[in-house]
Design a protein around this motif. Structure first.
Motif, PDB file in Angstrom:
ATOM      1  N   PRO A 164      13.442  -9.252  -7.128  1.00  0.00           N
ATOM      2  CA  PRO A 164      13.758  -8.280  -6.074  1.00  0.00           C
ATOM      3  C   PRO A 164      13.178  -6.908  -6.410  1.00  0.00           C
ATOM      4  O   PRO A 164      13.012  -6.545  -7.578  1.00  0.00           O
ATOM      5  CB  PRO A 164      15.282  -8.255  -6.068  1.00  0.00           C
ATOM      6  N   ILE A 165      12.873  -6.153  -5.371  1.00  0.00           N
ATOM      7  CA  ILE A 165      12.314  -4.820  -5.580  1.00  0.00           C
ATOM      8  C   ILE A 165      12.713  -3.920  -4.422  1.00  0.00           C
ATOM      9  O   ILE A 165      12.906  -4.379  -3.289  1.00  0.00           O
ATOM     10  CB  ILE A 165      10.768  -4.868  -5.705  1.00  0.00           C
ATOM     11  N   GLU A 166      12.866  -2.650  -4.724  1.00  0.00           N
ATOM     12  CA  GLU A 166      12.985  -1.612  -3.709  1.00  0.00           C
ATOM     13  C   GLU A 166      11.857  -0.617  -3.946  1.00  0.00           C
ATOM     14  O   GLU A 166      11.547  -0.280  -5.093  1.00  0.00           O
ATOM     15  CB  GLU A 166      14.342  -0.906  -3.808  1.00  0.00           C
ATOM     16  N   PHE A 167      11.222  -0.173  -2.882  1.00  0.00           N
ATOM     17  CA  PHE A 167      10.121   0.783  -3.022  1.00  0.00           C
ATOM     18  C   PHE A 167      10.024   1.642  -1.776  1.00  0.00           C
ATOM     19  O   PHE A 167      10.542   1.297  -0.705  1.00  0.00           O
ATOM     20  CB  PHE A 167       8.797   0.061  -3.284  1.00  0.00           C
ATOM     21  N   VAL A 168       9.350   2.771  -1.951  1.00  0.00           N
ATOM     22  CA  VAL A 168       9.120   3.702  -0.838  1.00  0.00           C
ATOM     23  C   VAL A 168       7.618   3.978  -0.774  1.00  0.00           C
ATOM     24  O   VAL A 168       7.062   4.619  -1.674  1.00  0.00           O
ATOM     25  CB  VAL A 168       9.889   5.028  -1.026  1.00  0.00           C
TER      26      VAL A 168
ATOM     27  N   ARG B 213       0.858  -1.192   0.000  1.00  0.00           N
ATOM     28  CA  ARG B 213       0.000   0.000   0.000  1.00  0.00           C
ATOM     29  C   ARG B 213       0.891   1.238   0.000  1.00  0.00           C
ATOM     30  O   ARG B 213       1.961   1.256   0.607  1.00  0.00           O
ATOM     31  CB  ARG B 213      -0.915   0.017   1.224  1.00  0.00           C
ATOM     32  N   GLY B 214       0.439   2.271  -0.695  1.00  0.00           N
ATOM     33  CA  GLY B 214       1.252   3.470  -0.837  1.00  0.00           C
ATOM     34  C   GLY B 214       2.202   3.402  -2.011  1.00  0.00           C
ATOM     35  O   GLY B 214       3.071   4.264  -2.166  1.00  0.00           O
TER      36      GLY B 214
ATOM     37  N   LYS C 157       2.167   1.485   5.899  1.00  0.00           N
ATOM     38  CA  LYS C 157       3.316   1.037   6.680  1.00  0.00           C
ATOM     39  C   LYS C 157       4.606   1.589   6.067  1.00  0.00           C
ATOM     40  O   LYS C 157       4.751   1.630   4.848  1.00  0.00           O
ATOM     41  CB  LYS C 157       3.400  -0.493   6.689  1.00  0.00           C
ATOM     42  N   TYR C 158       5.516   2.027   6.931  1.00  0.00           N
ATOM     43  CA  TYR C 158       6.836   2.517   6.514  1.00  0.00           C
ATOM     44  C   TYR C 158       6.728   3.681   5.528  1.00  0.00           C
ATOM     45  O   TYR C 158       7.500   3.790   4.557  1.00  0.00           O
ATOM     46  CB  TYR C 158       7.681   1.377   5.917  1.00  0.00           C
ATOM     47  N   ARG C 159       5.780   4.553   5.791  1.00  0.00           N
ATOM     48  CA  ARG C 159       5.594   5.710   4.904  1.00  0.00           C
ATOM     49  C   ARG C 159       6.895   6.495   4.773  1.00  0.00           C
ATOM     50  O   ARG C 159       7.563   6.798   5.761  1.00  0.00           O
ATOM     51  CB  ARG C 159       4.489   6.611   5.455  1.00  0.00           C
ATOM     52  N   ASP C 160       7.253   6.805   3.527  1.00  0.00           N
ATOM     53  CA  ASP C 160       8.434   7.584   3.170  1.00  0.00           C
ATOM     54  C   ASP C 160       9.744   6.924   3.600  1.00  0.00           C
ATOM     55  O   ASP C 160      10.777   7.596   3.705  1.00  0.00           O
ATOM     56  CB  ASP C 160       8.348   9.001   3.774  1.00  0.00           C
ATOM     57  N   THR C 161       9.710   5.615   3.809  1.00  0.00           N
ATOM     58  CA  THR C 161      10.897   4.877   4.233  1.00  0.00           C
ATOM     59  C   THR C 161      11.244   3.821   3.179  1.00  0.00           C
ATOM     60  O   THR C 161      10.375   3.041   2.783  1.00  0.00           O
ATOM     61  CB  THR C 161      10.655   4.181   5.586  1.00  0.00           C
ATOM     62  N   PRO C 162      12.486   3.772   2.695  1.00  0.00           N
ATOM     63  CA  PRO C 162      12.858   2.762   1.693  1.00  0.00           C
ATOM     64  C   PRO C 162      12.659   1.341   2.230  1.00  0.00           C
ATOM     65  O   PRO C 162      13.050   1.028   3.358  1.00  0.00           O
ATOM     66  CB  PRO C 162      14.340   3.050   1.433  1.00  0.00           C
TER      67      PRO C 162
ATOM     68  N   PRO D  38      11.967  -2.306   5.646  1.00  0.00           N
ATOM     69  CA  PRO D  38      13.340  -1.779   5.660  1.00  0.00           C
ATOM     70  C   PRO D  38      14.373  -2.812   6.086  1.00  0.00           C
ATOM     71  O   PRO D  38      15.553  -2.705   5.707  1.00  0.00           O
ATOM     72  CB  PRO D  38      13.248  -0.634   6.674  1.00  0.00           C
ATOM     73  N   TRP D  39      13.962  -3.803   6.851  1.00  0.00           N
ATOM     74  CA  TRP D  39      14.893  -4.778   7.420  1.00  0.00           C
ATOM     75  C   TRP D  39      14.989  -6.083   6.619  1.00  0.00           C
ATOM     76  O   TRP D  39      15.711  -7.002   7.010  1.00  0.00           O
ATOM     77  CB  TRP D  39      14.497  -5.101   8.866  1.00  0.00           C
ATOM     78  N   ILE D  40      14.282  -6.170   5.515  1.00  0.00           N
ATOM     79  CA  ILE D  40      14.367  -7.348   4.652  1.00  0.00           C
ATOM     80  C   ILE D  40      15.480  -7.159   3.624  1.00  0.00           C
ATOM     81  O   ILE D  40      15.676  -6.069   3.087  1.00  0.00           O
ATOM     82  CB  ILE D  40      13.017  -7.590   3.932  1.00  0.00           C
TER      83      ILE D  40
END
Length: 408
Positions: free
Chosen positions: A300-304, A265-266, A316-321, A277-279
């Protein structure tokens, strides 16, 4: 040769036209006698359109001797623009028709809401997963209709996950909530009209009176069909189900809502992307490789996650990589999203025991049982639980056979 090619093309186009699925709304004129002289309340949202994208409000407004007395909005509102869990308020439509909320102070039509109504009509696209709330709004509306002694009509629509495959545990009584009220599996393989027949036929509705139920059936749909076969007709049923693939995978990755792992979400790919962030993406992919999930590819993916009005104001984890995986579907028939979801949760739990957290109550409600969470927390082999579903699903398949409207 050229003429032969033209003929083949024309024949293929004709076949495609004649094979087009007609939903209940496409067929209302065949059943017009049901609605004549009636003041009607319509339970619907933005998905209630016919094959020409004409909305149910316009279709019924054009019918002679039929009056739309009120509209009833489900979760996400009449036009599907409000995010999950947001309370919906009563309001008036542009045509000055009263819109009653069934996702606010009340989730069931009250006697006052039905005081000037002769019939309730429901037309909404479900997505085939037990924890999607639309079928439970239908159950409450059916109960209210029974209590009031007015007919209830369902304009049927296909199950986008097809009508053959069932998956997941049966809902246990102690986990009854608005994301699961009756003993059905996570993937039930029924259309919303067939579910209505089951709810009424099994006596599950909380009413001493039986509901007078009519289902306006589909034409041209077969149980083996998925929504991806006719994706051009797909209308997102809610803000975070934007694509057919999302609808399928949601049946598994929705379990992450009961954890501290982001379900995407987001982002522009909710329920298809997941992480935290910890994965570590590569580490997670290596651990998941042993399962060789059929019909599914992981990357694999990175998202914010960001705040998206109408979709996810506080993800969850808004504005956090975040780091995690992206899910792609390459074989709808082979994919088993709920099983995949359980194994995803188990793998992340085992890899990151100092970071991973269950929201136990919500996770258990989503699963319909606590056995899955307890097995994961104890480090037990999950296979016996997965195998135990099969016997329950065989019993459910026998039960549901009484209510099926369509062939394979």
């Amino acid at each position: 040769m050229r003429n032969t090619v033209i003929i083949v093309i024309l024949l293929s186009q004709l076949t495609a036209c004649t094979a087009q699925v007609l939903v209940g709304l496409d067929r209302v004129l065949e059943f017009e006698h049901l609605f004549q002289g009636k003041r009607i309340g319509i339970v619907c949202n933005q998905t209630a359109v016919d094959r020409n994208r004409i909305h149910i409000i316009d279709r019924f407004s054009a019918m002679e001797n039929v009056q739309i007395q009120a509209l009833f909005a489900l979760e996400h509102g009449l036009w599907g623009t409000q995010e999950a869990g947001e309370r919906i308020a009563h309001q008036l439509s542009a045509d000055r028709i009263q819109i009653f909320s069934l996702y606010g102070a009340s989730r069931k039509p009250t006697p006052q809401m039905l005081s000037d109504i002769d019939m309730l009509v429901l037309d909404v696209q479900d997505i085939g997963a037990r924890f999607y709330t639309y079928i439970w709004t239908m159950a409450e509306a059916m109960t209210a209709a029974a209590e009031r002694g007015i007919p209830f009509v369902v304009l049927d629509r296909p199950n986008p996950l097809n009508g053959l495959i069932m998956e997941g545990p049966m809902l246990e009584r102690e986990y009854v909530s608005f994301i699961g009220m009756f003993p059905i599996p996570v993937r039930h393989g029924l259309t919303i009209g067939e579910l209505a027949r089951m709810f009424a036929g099994e006596g599950w509705l909380d009413s001493e009176r039986r509901v007078e139920l009519t289902v306006v059936p589909l034409r041209g749909w077969r149980r083996a069909e998925f929504i991806d076969a006719d994706a051009t007709r797909f209308i997102p049923p809610s803000p975070n189900i934007p694509t057919p693939s999302t609808a399928l995978i949601y049946a598994g990755t929705c379990l992450l809502e009961g954890t501290n792992v982001s379900e995407g979400r987001g982002t522009e790919s909710p329920f298809l992307s997941l992480g935290a962030p910890w994965i570590q993406s590569d580490e997670l992919l290596r651990s998941l490789a042993v399962y060789r999930f059929p019909g599914i590819t992981l990357a694999p993916i990175e998202f914010v996650p960001h705040s998206l009005p109408g979709r996810a104001m506080n993800p969850k984890y808004r504005d956090t990589p975040c780091h995690g995986i992206m899910i792609r579907v390459n074989d709808w028939s082979a994919a088993r999203p709920f099983t995949m979801g359980v194994l995803l949760v188990k793998t992340i739990h085992d890899l990151y025991p100092h970071h991973f957290v269950f929201n136990a109550d919500h996770f258990d409600r989503l699963c319909g049982t606590r056995r899955i969470r307890i097995a994961i927390e104890r480090g037990e082999d999950i296979e016996p639980i997965l195998s135990a579903w099969e016997g329950d699903l065989e019993g459910f398949d026998r039960l549901r056979s009484r209510y099926l409207l369509y062939s394979e």
